[in-house]
Design an enzyme around this catalytic site. Structure first.
Site, PDB file in Angstrom:
ATOM      1  N   ASP A  99      46.876  44.337  44.764  1.00 48.54           N
ATOM      2  CA  ASP A  99      46.214  45.513  44.201  1.00 48.54           C
ATOM      3  C   ASP A  99      45.668  46.379  45.332  1.00 48.54           C
ATOM      4  OD1 ASP A  99      46.721  44.490  41.699  1.00 48.54           O
ATOM      5  OD2 ASP A  99      44.711  43.636  41.457  1.00 48.54           O
TER       6      ASP A  99
HETATM    7  N1  URA Z   1      45.681  38.931  41.374  1.00 45.35           N
HETATM    8  C1  URA Z   1      45.044  40.113  41.199  1.00 45.35           C
HETATM    9  O1  URA Z   1      44.354  40.313  40.203  1.00 45.35           O
HETATM   10  N2  URA Z   1      45.200  41.063  42.154  1.00 45.35           N
HETATM   11  C2  URA Z   1      45.928  40.881  43.276  1.00 45.35           C
HETATM   12  O2  URA Z   1      46.004  41.791  44.116  1.00 45.35           O
HETATM   13  C3  URA Z   1      46.574  39.649  43.435  1.00 45.35           C
HETATM   14  C4  URA Z   1      46.447  38.688  42.480  1.00 45.35           C
END
Ligand code: URA
Length: 231
Positions: A99
Site C-alpha cells: 500500500d
Molecule cells: N497488507 C496490507 O494491508 N497492506 C500492505 O501493504 C500489505 C499487506
C-alpha cells in the site's frame, strides 16, 4: 554494441552510442568507436575503465518509503520506480504491491518469470510484516488468524501467524502467505483494530537489510538471490 550496453543498463541507446563515439568503451582491451560493432558475451567489455559482466536480469531490494505507489508509472503520483535513475528502469517492475503508506521490503526486477512464481497463489511464499495498531493486540487475535479467518466480504483466508511483542502489545509480527488487497489492514479491522503502521520485513528467504534506509535500494547479493530462487 549499443544494444549490449543498453541491456546492461549503462544508459539509453542514444546515451551509450555517445559514450562509444567518445572512445569510452573497450572490447578485449581495444577502444571501439563503432556502435554497430558485434560484441558477444564471451568478450571482455569495459566502459569508462570498469569491466562489465553480462547478465540477463537485474534484482534490487528497495526499502519502500511511505507515499509512493507500488507501480511502474502513474499519471499523477510518484511510483517506486521514480527512485531509480532512468537508465536503470528499463523492464523493471515491483514484485507485488505494498500500500502507499506501507514501508519496507520490495523486490524490484525485470525477471518476469521469478515475479510470477513468487506471486503465484499456488506457491505460498511467506511474507512477514511488523504491524502497529491503535489498540492492544490480544492472544485471541492470534488464535483467530491461526485458524484461518473470513474477511467482512466473506473472503476466506489461509492461516496466518501473529507474534505479539512482549513489551508493546500494540505491536506484532505477522506472517501471511497470500497477498490479498489491504489484507493485513482488513484482518485487523475484522478484529476491531486499526493498523497505524505496517512494514514488510521479509519475503520468502529474502530479508530487508536493516542497514538500508527508507527510500534506498541496492542490488541483491548472489546469496540473497539464491535464497529467493529457493523460496
Ligand atoms: N497488507 C496490507 O494491508 N497492506 C500492505 O501493504 C500489505 C499487506
Amino acid at each position: 554494441m549499443d544494444k549490449y550496453l543498453a541491456d546492461l543498463h549503462i544508459g539509453s541507446r542514444s546515451e551509450v552510442k555517445e559514450k562509444i563515439r567518445q572512445g569510452l568503451v573497450k572490447v578485449n582491451g581495444q577502444v571501439v568507436k563503432d556502435p554497430g560493432f558485434a560484441v558477444s558475451s564471451a568478450d571482455t567489455v569495459e566502459c569508462g575503465g570498469a569491466e562489465l559482466s553480462y547478465r540477463e536480469h537485474f534484482y534490487y531490494m528497495l526499502n519502500k518509503p511511505a507515499g509512493l505507489l507500488s507501480a511502474t508509472e502513474d499519471a499523477r503520483q510518484q511510483t517506486v520506480l521514480d527512485l531509480f535513475p532512468k537508465e536503470l528502469r528499463k523492464g523493471l517492475s515491483p514484485v507485488g504491491r505494498l500500500d502507499k503508506d506501507t514501508v519496507g521490503l520490495l523486490l524490484i526486477t525485470d525477471d518476469g518469470k521469478l515475479a510470477h512464481r513468487l506471486l503465484s497463489p499456488a506457491h505460498h511464499v511467506d511474507k512477514t510484516y511488523l504491524v502497529r495498531t491503535d489498540a492492544a493486540i490480544v492472544p485471541e487475535d492470534a488464535e483467530c488468524f491461526a485458524a484461518g479467518m473470513s474477511l467482512s466480504d466473506g473472503t476466506r483466508l489461509q492461516p496466518a501467524v501473529l507474534e505479539i511483542d512482549a513489551e508493546d502489545p500494540r505491536q506484532a509480527r505477522i506472517t501471511i502467505r497470500e497477498g490479498k488487497y489491504h489484507q493485513i489492514k482488513r484482518m485487523f479491522a475484522a478484529r476491531g483494530k486499526e493498523v497505524v503502521g505496517l512494514k514488510r520485513l521479509s519475503m520468502g528467504g529474502l530479508k530487508l537489510d536493516p542497514a538500508l534506509p527508507e527510500g534506498a535500494w541496492r542490488e541483491l547479493t548472489e546469496d540473497e538471490l539464491e535464497l529467493l530462487l529457493r523460496s
